[in-house]
Design a protein around this motif. Structure first.
Motif, short mmCIF file in Angstrom:
data_model
loop_
_atom_site.label_atom_id
_atom_site.label_comp_id
_atom_site.label_asym_id
_atom_site.label_seq_id
_atom_site.Cartn_x
_atom_site.Cartn_y
_atom_site.Cartn_z
N ILE A 235 0.84 -1.20 0.00
CA ILE A 235 0.00 0.00 0.00
C ILE A 235 0.87 1.25 0.00
CG2 ILE A 235 -1.63 1.35 1.40
CD1 ILE A 235 -2.91 -1.31 2.25
N MET A 236 1.95 1.23 0.77
CA MET A 236 2.84 2.39 0.84
C MET A 236 3.48 2.68 -0.51
SD MET A 236 3.52 4.50 3.24
CE MET A 236 4.66 5.83 3.63
N LYS A 237 3.88 1.62 -1.24
CA LYS A 237 4.45 1.81 -2.58
C LYS A 237 3.42 2.46 -3.50
CE LYS A 237 7.41 1.03 -6.02
NZ LYS A 237 6.61 1.39 -7.19
N ALA A 238 2.18 2.02 -3.40
CA ALA A 238 1.12 2.61 -4.22
C ALA A 238 0.88 4.07 -3.84
CB ALA A 238 -0.17 1.81 -4.08
N ILE A 239 0.94 4.39 -2.54
CA ILE A 239 0.79 5.78 -2.09
C ILE A 239 1.87 6.65 -2.68
CG2 ILE A 239 0.87 7.32 -0.08
CD1 ILE A 239 -0.37 5.02 1.56
N GLU A 240 3.12 6.20 -2.56
CA GLU A 240 4.25 6.98 -3.08
C GLU A 240 4.12 7.18 -4.58
OE1 GLU A 240 9.16 7.07 -2.97
OE2 GLU A 240 8.05 5.42 -2.02
N ASP A 241 3.76 6.12 -5.31
CA ASP A 241 3.61 6.24 -6.76
C ASP A 241 2.53 7.25 -7.12
OD1 ASP A 241 5.57 4.36 -7.11
OD2 ASP A 241 4.20 2.70 -7.59
N ASN A 242 1.44 7.23 -6.36
CA ASN A 242 0.33 8.13 -6.69
C ASN A 242 0.66 9.57 -6.37
OD1 ASN A 242 -2.76 9.24 -6.05
ND2 ASN A 242 -2.55 7.83 -7.78
N LEU A 243 1.38 9.80 -5.26
CA LEU A 243 1.79 11.16 -4.94
C LEU A 243 2.74 11.70 -6.02
CD1 LEU A 243 2.33 10.90 -1.07
CD2 LEU A 243 0.48 12.07 -2.26
N LYS A 244 3.63 10.84 -6.51
CA LYS A 244 4.52 11.27 -7.59
C LYS A 244 3.73 11.50 -8.87
CE LYS A 244 8.74 9.05 -5.84
NZ LYS A 244 9.73 7.96 -6.04
N ARG A 245 2.78 10.60 -9.14
CA ARG A 245 1.94 10.76 -10.33
C ARG A 245 1.14 12.07 -10.26
NH1 ARG A 245 1.08 6.70 -13.48
NH2 ARG A 245 1.45 5.18 -11.82
N SER A 246 0.79 12.46 -9.04
CA SER A 246 0.05 13.71 -8.83
C SER A 246 0.98 14.91 -8.81
CB SER A 246 -0.74 13.64 -7.52
OG SER A 246 -1.65 12.57 -7.54
N ASN A 247 2.28 14.67 -9.02
CA ASN A 247 3.29 15.72 -9.12
C ASN A 247 3.39 16.54 -7.84
OD1 ASN A 247 5.32 17.08 -10.52
ND2 ASN A 247 3.91 18.67 -11.25
N VAL A 248 3.40 15.83 -6.69
CA VAL A 248 3.58 16.52 -5.42
C VAL A 248 5.05 16.94 -5.31
CG1 VAL A 248 3.55 16.28 -2.92
CG2 VAL A 248 1.70 15.29 -4.29
N GLN A 249 5.28 18.22 -5.20
CA GLN A 249 6.62 18.79 -5.10
C GLN A 249 6.61 19.91 -4.07
OE1 GLN A 249 7.61 20.11 -9.07
NE2 GLN A 249 7.90 18.04 -9.85
N PRO A 250 7.82 20.29 -3.54
CA PRO A 250 9.13 19.69 -3.77
C PRO A 250 9.29 18.37 -3.00
CG PRO A 250 9.28 21.42 -2.15
CD PRO A 250 7.86 21.42 -2.63
N GLN A 251 10.49 17.81 -3.06
CA GLN A 251 10.74 16.51 -2.43
C GLN A 251 10.49 16.55 -0.93
OE1 GLN A 251 11.57 13.66 -4.12
NE2 GLN A 251 11.33 12.56 -2.18
N VAL A 252 10.80 17.69 -0.30
CA VAL A 252 10.60 17.79 1.15
C VAL A 252 9.12 17.66 1.50
CG1 VAL A 252 10.46 20.33 1.12
CG2 VAL A 252 11.16 19.15 3.21
N LYS A 253 8.26 18.18 0.65
CA LYS A 253 6.81 18.06 0.87
C LYS A 253 6.37 16.61 0.69
CE LYS A 253 2.38 20.00 -0.65
NZ LYS A 253 1.74 21.03 -1.52
N LEU A 254 6.90 15.96 -0.34
CA LEU A 254 6.58 14.55 -0.59
C LEU A 254 7.03 13.69 0.58
CD1 LEU A 254 5.62 12.26 -2.44
CD2 LEU A 254 7.88 12.28 -3.51
N ASP A 255 8.24 13.94 1.06
CA ASP A 255 8.77 13.16 2.19
C ASP A 255 7.93 13.37 3.44
OD1 ASP A 255 10.78 12.23 0.58
OD2 ASP A 255 12.28 13.67 1.28
N LYS A 256 7.48 14.61 3.67
CA LYS A 256 6.66 14.90 4.85
C LYS A 256 5.35 14.13 4.80
CE LYS A 256 6.75 18.97 6.67
NZ LYS A 256 6.60 20.42 6.96
N LEU A 257 4.74 14.07 3.61
CA LEU A 257 3.49 13.34 3.46
C LEU A 257 3.71 11.84 3.67
CD1 LEU A 257 2.00 15.16 0.34
CD2 LEU A 257 1.13 15.28 2.66
N LEU A 258 4.75 11.30 3.06
CA LEU A 258 5.02 9.87 3.19
C LEU A 258 5.30 9.50 4.64
CD1 LEU A 258 7.24 9.27 0.02
CD2 LEU A 258 4.90 8.45 0.41
N ASN A 259 5.97 10.39 5.35
CA ASN A 259 6.27 10.11 6.75
C ASN A 259 4.99 10.01 7.58
OD1 ASN A 259 8.29 9.88 8.96
ND2 ASN A 259 7.32 11.79 9.66
#
Length: 638
Positions: A235-259
């Protein structure tokens, strides 16, 4: 159509035009109605007669008869509206409307009619609808203030609720959503042993993962409970893929969400097969959410904040930290009302500095998209015109997820403390022409005055562009300003900004919370003129009521009450001072309708009789219990 004459006729015509209704005036272009009216005289002599307005909306016959004097509204004998007296029928609005309705129904194939009697003028009036069936039997419906309930968009729902007394599809959906929320909440607690703040994160994460199922990069069937490649990891892999597919930027924001979603992989309980379920709790939740919530969020075009609804349900069940943090999620009908009160346009830039789950931004996005004329305009709205700040990490994650699920708009969400951000920087970053806010409640004190709701309002106003509209919902106490610091902030607001009006809301708006809210509307960076007449409106009767096991729900009066509010706010109609008072103000005033309103209406005989009866009952009860000393001449009970 004949030329409209008479002030009441013109006013009624304006009310019809405001809600998109077109009826014939003292005539009918519909042949069978016209034929029926050739013998419809209210004098009951078989000669021609025509109501003020008549026409067809869907399969409903609509008849409107009006009188300029409110004393000519209705005449009854033995509590029955008279239609068989040639002297009475022409003199009374509702009697005339019922007469025409019956006459037309008897001579045509129409089976359903809304007959409406209108009397008075735009300030003092009565508008009473009747439902009349093909047999001429009538049912009196609650008085209305506008005709919005009977326009083409709303008349079927009005008939369903007010005549048949059945739930609408929206009400049925709401009940189902709440039922599903209760079931999911119970399962999250029973099988996952999750903390309150983790429950909505698990729901949000699974919703993002399910989006990947559409691109075949995730499958519920892959959740097998493997102890090595766990369900949480998949599920976590799918979450990360979808956030990237949704173009969540910058990386620090993506990392904060994944955390924030790490609970999904880190909880051993969630990833172990449960004998009661025959699968892991994560798979059970994923199947349940896919079958219920996901389809509603993914494909529903309304501005409903589904994740916010679920979060509110979790808090109501658990008594979690929402209220202790001052977090009170805004109901859907309020977020939509905000858009209408500020007359939101597709070129506006909207900023919510305490965005919670994103309810205001979602409502604004859908409102603006519905007005957009091109795909380019729609892309700009989603990408460049919605801005939000949220302090709580998990609420920020839910808001971001919510915006992604509802069609983007997440690019400009930030996980920050609004009050620490310089107003000038926020102004240039957002270029906001509209500010919307439901700030944290009851967090301010003499030792920490920055947390007063009124200070949030000032900082938002300072952060908007000149002439921007600002609208907030806050406790009534905010507009009172009891402390010295609050009064000083109110004074500072008037020095730089203009208060346009304050609307007192239904006390049950935040049902179960115990807050009496008001909506306040401002214009930013325009000093408040001393002679400015500010509107103060009593909108406690908003057409919403508490339903057992469901919460606050709309009655058939809700659309009508909202339309009346908007008409008064936009100066389309005059309202009695019991509804709207206008007054100049200063910082020491209580900015509330109750402060400026003076009841100059003479009590009716019925009201006087009731007051006397209540007093006599009270006196009798007190004397019966030995308290005659409370009354003049009574002996002290020894």
């Amino acid at each position: 159509m004949s030329r409209i004459e008479g002030q009441t006729d013109l006013w009624v015509n304006h009310l019809l035009e405001d809600v998109g209704i077109s009826l014939d005036y003292q005539s009918s272009h519909v042949k069978n109605i016209d034929n029926a009216l050739h013998s419809a005289s209210k004098r009951l002599n078989g000669k021609p007669g025509y109501p003020e307005y008549v026409g067809i909306i869907k399969d409903f016959l609509i008849v409107i008869e009006d009188k300029s004097d409110i004393s000519n509204h209705v005449y009854k004998e033995d509590n029955v509206i008279t239609t068989d007296n040639a002297k009475i029928v022409p003199e009374y609005a509702l009697n005339g409307a019922l007469h025409y309705a019956r006459h037309i129904l008897q001579r045509t194939s129409y089976k359903k009619c809304i007959a409406i009697g209108v009397s008075g003028n735009e300030t003092l009036h009565k508008i009473t609808p009747l439902y009349v069936n093909e047999r001429g039997e009538y049912q009196r419906l609650p008085d209305i203030e506008s005709f919005i309930s009977i326009n083409e968009k709303n008349i079927d729902e009005y008939y369903l609720k007010e005549v048949l007394h059945e739930d609408t599809n929206e009400e049925k959906t709401t009940a189902e959503v709440l039922k599903d929320a209760a079931k999911l909440h119970e399962d999250l607690r029973t099988y996952g042993q999750l903390k309150d703040t983790d429950k909505p994160l698990v729901v949000s994460g699974i919703l993002l993962a399910l989006r990947e199922a559409e691109s075949h990069n995730f499958s519920i069937d892959s959740l097998t409970g493997d102890p090595i490649a766990t369900d949480g990891q998949k599920i976590m892999k799918a979450i990360e893929d979808n956030l990237k597919r949704s173009n969540v930027q910058p990386q620090v924001k993506l990392d904060k969400l994944l955390n924030q979603f790490r609970i999904i992989t880190d909880s051993a309980k969630l990833n172990m097969k449960d004998e009661r379920l025959g699968m892991t709790p994560l798979r059970h939740y994923t199947e349940f959410i896919n079958q219920t919530i996901y389809q509603d969020i993914r494909y529903n075009n309304s501005s409903e904040d589904y994740l916010g609804r679920f979060y509110g349900e979790f808090m109501s069940y658990s008594g979690g930290d929402g209220q202790s943090l001052g977090i009170i999620l805004t109901p859907k009908h309020i977020t939509q009302l905000f858009c209408d009160l500020v007359d939101l346009k597709p070129n506006d830039h909207v900023f919510d500095p305490t965005c919670g789950t994103g309810g205001f931004l979602i409502a604004a996005m859908h409102n603006m998209l519905s007005q957009a004329n091109s795909d380019t305009e729609k892309r700009s709205i989603r990408k460049n015109q919605l801005f939000g700040i949220e302090l709580q990490d998990y609420m920020f994650t839910i808001a971001t997820t919510n915006m992604i699920l509802r069609g983007d708009g997440k690019s400009n969400l930030k996980n920050e403390d609004f009050l620490t951000q310089p107003a000038a920087k926020l102004q240039t970053d957002t270029m906001a022409t509209v500010g919307m806010m439901n700030p944290p409640y009851s967090q301010g004190s003499k030792s920490d005055p920055d947390q007063y709701e009124i200070n949030f309002i000032k900082h938002l106003l300072d952060s908007l562009l000149p002439d921007a509209r600002c609208i907030v919902i806050v406790p009534q106490s905010t507009m009172v300003g009891k402390s010295k610091a609050e009064k000083q902030i109110k004074e500072a607001i008037l020095k730089d900004h203009t208060l346009e009006g304050v609307i007192t809301c239904n006390p049950n708006t935040f049902y179960g919370v115990g807050t009496n809210p008001v909506i306040a509307i401002f214009t930013a960076h325009q000093p408040h003129p001393k002679d400015k007449e500010v509107k103060f409106i009593d909108f406690r009767e908003d057409g919403y009521e508490v339903s057992p096991h469901v919460g606050l729900v709309a009655t058939s009066q809700a659309k009508d009450r909202k339309q009346y509010l908007l008409n008064v706010w936009q100066d389309k109609v005059q309202a009695p001072i019991s509804f709207c008072v206008t007054s100049t103000i200063n910082a020491d005033d209580e900015w509330l309708h109750s402060f400026y309103y003076f009841n100059d209406e003479i009590p009716s005989e019925e009201a006087l009789d009731k007051t006397i009866a209540d007093y006599l009952s009270f006196e009798f009860s007190m004397i019966a219990h030995g308290h005659e000393d409370l009354f003049e001449g009574g002996k002290k009970n020894e």
